[in-house]
Design a protein around this motif. Structure first.
Motif, PDB file in Angstrom:
ATOM      1  N   THR A 154      57.154 -26.103  50.507  1.00 12.78           N
ATOM      2  CA  THR A 154      56.377 -24.591  50.448  1.00 12.78           C
ATOM      3  C   THR A 154      57.034 -23.891  51.450  1.00 12.78           C
ATOM      4  N   THR A 155      58.342 -24.017  52.143  1.00 13.00           N
ATOM      5  CA  THR A 155      59.308 -23.499  53.123  1.00 13.00           C
ATOM      6  C   THR A 155      60.538 -23.050  52.390  1.00 13.00           C
ATOM      7  N   THR A 178      60.247 -11.827  49.368  1.00 13.74           N
ATOM      8  CA  THR A 178      60.968 -11.496  50.525  1.00 13.74           C
ATOM      9  C   THR A 178      62.525 -11.775  49.923  1.00 13.74           C
ATOM     10  N   ALA A 179      63.602 -11.627  51.002  1.00 14.33           N
ATOM     11  CA  ALA A 179      65.035 -11.893  50.708  1.00 14.33           C
ATOM     12  C   ALA A 179      65.308 -13.266  51.065  1.00 14.33           C
ATOM     13  N   MET A 190      50.392 -19.935  51.842  1.00 15.31           N
ATOM     14  CA  MET A 190      50.071 -18.598  51.104  1.00 15.31           C
ATOM     15  C   MET A 190      49.067 -18.953  49.999  1.00 15.31           C
ATOM     16  N   ARG A 191      48.600 -20.340  49.928  1.00 16.94           N
ATOM     17  CA  ARG A 191      47.842 -20.447  48.704  1.00 16.94           C
ATOM     18  C   ARG A 191      46.561 -19.624  48.618  1.00 16.94           C
ATOM     19  N   ASN A 203      60.232 -25.824  46.301  1.00 19.68           N
ATOM     20  CA  ASN A 203      59.631 -26.249  45.050  1.00 19.68           C
ATOM     21  C   ASN A 203      59.953 -25.226  44.132  1.00 19.68           C
ATOM     22  N   GLY A 204      60.997 -24.169  44.630  1.00 23.83           N
ATOM     23  CA  GLY A 204      61.506 -23.257  43.442  1.00 23.83           C
ATOM     24  C   GLY A 204      60.689 -21.914  43.306  1.00 23.83           C
ATOM     25  N   GLN A 205      59.779 -21.920  43.845  1.00 23.41           N
ATOM     26  CA  GLN A 205      58.723 -20.574  43.675  1.00 23.41           C
ATOM     27  C   GLN A 205      59.349 -19.531  44.729  1.00 23.41           C
TER      28      GLN A 205
END
Length: 788
Positions: free
Chosen positions: A364-365, A96-97, A87-88, A103-105
């Motif tokens: 990033t998943t 989303t849910a 998504m960068r 990474n906590g984002q």
């Protein structure tokens, strides 16, 4: 719910694989039924453009194609996707849910309805050589119709901005009133987009694809007759029609219904489906031999262009093998001689066969979601990895990259692996000889069970790898299959900057391979800047041949200052297929130079001159050059130069190019004047002079001759048309090349008129007609344009 082509899986057992992939085994490429255009000779990608999120303004509303229930946010229990996008580069994400990323984002997704998303995607296509996008269009008479209509506008704009082509690809799945409604949709809505300079044309005709005729499932229950009617109708509209057909279309078995032969062979181009048919390299080889080779022969026999589907593999099922699966599919279809390739798909995150930028790691998943990232098999891959493979596949298709079964694209830019990693992984490998299927590429494929073996009883032998750029190599790791008995091979190491002149890096010495230590040996070398690494073997105590199962190459690490950028980049020569360049030398530890075009390296040299080959005639290219040091650190780019390659001698520059006209009668459209068929023709509206027909040559070139023809049949009696030839560099301002005069067309002389004139630089050529003694309209069957 009816099956879609994204869920249809063909369970056909593949036979034993080809034991090897020698390039000499490739059949002689079939002659294309059509000349290069926007689909023949090009890379086409399937583009869904079907993701929507609440708040993006899409008429359909909700989480379209992200969720099973689109009115609830996507989550672990409410999802339709199996891969996660990187998504960068999206300007806006929608939360989303799903659980947070590793990474906590927050876990966010994109909306295709955002114009920035479409622009981002088409920018990636431009950067990575995706020539044409096939915009998917499902039944537009349901609730998704308005959103689909809007997406067509967004895609058109992005294609125009980024210099890509696009066409409409109808999917008839579940479209019960398809026969009448597809015609209505084309006539009232989609045909308007063919006015765009970005709309794909082949043989001068706008391209349309119909996907789904003949499939043996309940979602496409159509009989052959209505399907054939639709194909013939589109052809009568002046379209070049592609058929997205079942895998076994030629035989009418398995996924294909019998009795559709006439439908399939009515298409101008056949594009058989392959997604879900296999997930192994063996399976791809089986399909190559048993399906693709006879498919192409059948198409050639019937004058049909062949555009097989190639796929990166289902990431969620572990098919990808860090690029090996995709490259094998590309290699098989290029060595086959396919006239174009259809990549499935660009943005298909629902089935995991997307080439768009994808999450690299679990960082990033969404955490705990069980969604595989690109490093799922332990090999790090950059988010754009499958776009980079696509770029190389396109270059190989177009002859700009040699045919090779070993993928030339490393998983991570700048040497093949992350810093300090194995530089040889997946790189092109060659050898002095091979024993049957034990080819050089086996030593860099990541599989310790496969190996290279030279011809027996013929020492010395050598194996080498091209690292793609110069590196300060200081260590090699060599291995044999883990279960083999102990042996000692006498080995030396050589290095080269250009692949021609080699120097010794390590003198000959006995190297012990012992299963007790994993049959692995490490060679420490003095740091030496090389691009090509060669391992020479002069003896083997256990077998009368050289053997290597795995070779790793490592470079010395350490920060470096990039070289200064090259200056004074200049074009020193050009032909129809090549451009020669020279530049001033850089300073600061220069190991070599890379010539770049469209974001891709097209030549690597050690000096300050290069010739780029494999280019297309009469095509404009822009080049820059960067200098690289021994660690492959690039400089800033040089100045850019733009050059147009020469037109090939005695070649009709107008053949298959886009056309336009002031008017037409019935189906006698302007595309007929460049289709190569002397019997088809353009005819303007009757009794309404002046009229004109024109062709876009694609680039400004110097022309000196125009040939005009009418059908050669004696039924076309002699006539004189009063006409002039006009030219334009931008399609807006026109000047006269040949003044208006009466031109005699006589069947006794072939109904042909040739006009020669002083060399004139133009891109658009228009024939302006003000009178016709044989019929009250402008008429031409062929408009040929030749270079001066």
């Amino acid at each position: 719910m009816a099956l879609t082509r994204r869920t249809l899986i063909g369970s056909v057992a593949a036979g034993s694989a080809l034991a090897a992939l020698p390039e000499l085994a490739a059949p002689t490429p079939a002659v294309a039924a059509s000349p290069p255009g926007d689909v023949v000779g090009k890379i086409t990608v399937g583009y869904q453009g079907w993701f929507s999120c609440p708040g993006d303004g899409a008429p359909i509303g909700g989480w379209w194609h992200w969720s099973r229930d689109r009115f609830q946010p996507p989550s672990l229990a409410n999802t339709t996707i199996v891969s996660w996008p990187d998504m960068r580069e999206y300007a806006h994400g929608y939360t989303t849910a799903y659980p947070n990323l590793g990474n906590g984002q927050p876990a966010q997704l994109f909306s295709s309805y955002d114009q920035q998303t479409v622009d981002t995607h088409f920018g990636w296509m431009q950067e990575h050589g995706c020539d044409t996008a096939a915009l998917q269009r499902f039944n537009p008479f349901g609730d998704e119709g308005p959103t689909r209509d809007a997406m067509a506008v967004k895609v058109r704009g992005a294609a125009e901005r980024f210099g890509r082509k696009f066409y409409i690809m109808y999917d008839v799945t579940g479209w019960t009133s398809m026969q009448s409604q597809i015609k209505q949709d084309w006539t009232t809505k989609m045909s308007a987009h063919t006015a765009s300079p970005a709309y794909a044309r082949q043989n001068g005709r706008p391209v349309v694809c119909v996907w789904g005729f003949g499939f043996n499932d309940d979602g496409r229950p159509f009989a052959p007759e209505p399907c054939l009617d639709v194909v013939q109708w589109f052809k009568a509209q002046g379209c070049y029609v592609i058929g997205g057909v079942p895998t076994y279309w030629r035989e009418g078995i398995n996924d294909s219904r019998p009795g559709f032969g006439a439908v399939y062979r009515a298409f101008h181009m056949i594009s058989p489906w392959m997604v879900g048919r296999t997930g192994t390299l063996d399976g791809l080889d089986w399909f190559y031999t048993n399906v693709n080779v006879p498919d192409l022969a059948d198409c050639a026999a019937h004058g049909i262009d062949y555009q097989p589907c190639v796929m990166p593999g289902d990431l969620s099922a572990g098919h990808r093998r860090h690029g090996d699966f995709y490259w094998r599919h590309l290699y098989n279809m290029v060595r086959l001689g396919a006239q174009g390739l259809y990549v499935s798909m660009f943005d298909e995150f629902n089935e995991g066969n997307q080439i768009a930028k994808t999450s690299e790691t679990q960082a990033t998943t969404p955490a705990g979601a069980g969604i595989r990232a690109l490093d799922e098999d332990g090999t790090a891959c950059s988010a754009d990895y499958y776009l980079r493979i696509t770029a190389d596949g396109g270059r190989m298709l177009k002859g700009q990259l040699p045919l090779t079964p070993v993928r030339p694209t490393p998983p991570v830019p700048g040497g093949g692996q992350p810093p300090g990693g194995n530089l040889a992984a997946g790189r092109p490998a060659t050898a002095s000889s091979q024993n049957g299927p034990y080819v050089a590429g086996n030593a860099v494929d990541g599989d310790r069970g496969s190996y290279w073996e030279a011809a027996a009883n013929a020492f010395p032998q050598w194996w080498q790898v091209d690292l793609g750029a110069a590196h300060p190599v200081n260590r090699l790791v060599l291995a044999l299959p883990a279960g083999w008995e102990a042996r000692t091979q006498t080995i030396s190491v050589q290095g080269s900057a250009d692949g021609a002149t080699f120097t010794t890096v390590a003198a000959p010495a006995g190297v012990r391979f012992d299963p007790a230590t994993g049959n692995t040996a490490t060679l420490t070398l003095p740091a030496t800047s090389v691009r090509h690494v060669r391992v020479t073997i002069t003896g083997n105590t256990a077998w009368p041949a050289a053997q290597l199962a795995h070779v790793e190459v490592y470079a010395a690490t350490g920060s470096t200052t990039p070289p200064t950028p090259p200056t004074g980049l200049t074009v020193t020569g050009r032909t129809a297929t090549s451009v020669s360049l020279s530049w001033n030398a850089s300073t600061g530890g220069v190991a070599g130079y890379q010539v770049r075009q469209g974001g891709q390296t097209v030549a690597s040299v050690s000096g300050t001159a290069a010739t780029v080959t494999g280019l297309s005639p009469a095509t404009t290219y822009t080049f820059t050059v960067v200098a690289v040091d021994a660690a492959a650190t690039p400089s800033a780019p040089s100045n850019a130069v733009t050059v147009t390659t020469d037109a090939p001698p005695r070649t009709d520059l107008a053949r298959g190019r886009p056309t336009a006209q002031s008017s037409q009668t019935q189906t006698y459209a302007s595309a007929h004047v460049v289709d190569g068929d002397p019997h088809s023709y353009w005819e303007s509206a009757n009794g309404a002079f002046p009229q004109w027909v024109q062709v876009d040559l694609g680039a400004t070139v110097a022309i000196g001759r125009v040939v005009l023809r009418l059908p050669p049949s004696p039924a076309w009696s002699a006539r004189t048309q009063t006409l002039s030839v006009q030219g334009s560099t931008d399609g807006a301002g026109w000047s006269t090349i040949v003044p208006s005069a009466g031109r005699r067309f006589d069947p006794a002389a072939g109904n042909e008129v040739t006009l020669t004139f002083a060399a004139t630089s133009t891109r658009y050529v228009r024939i302006h007609v003000t009178g016709n003694t044989g019929w009250p309209a402008g008429q031409l069957s062929q408009l040929e344009v030749y270079a001066s």
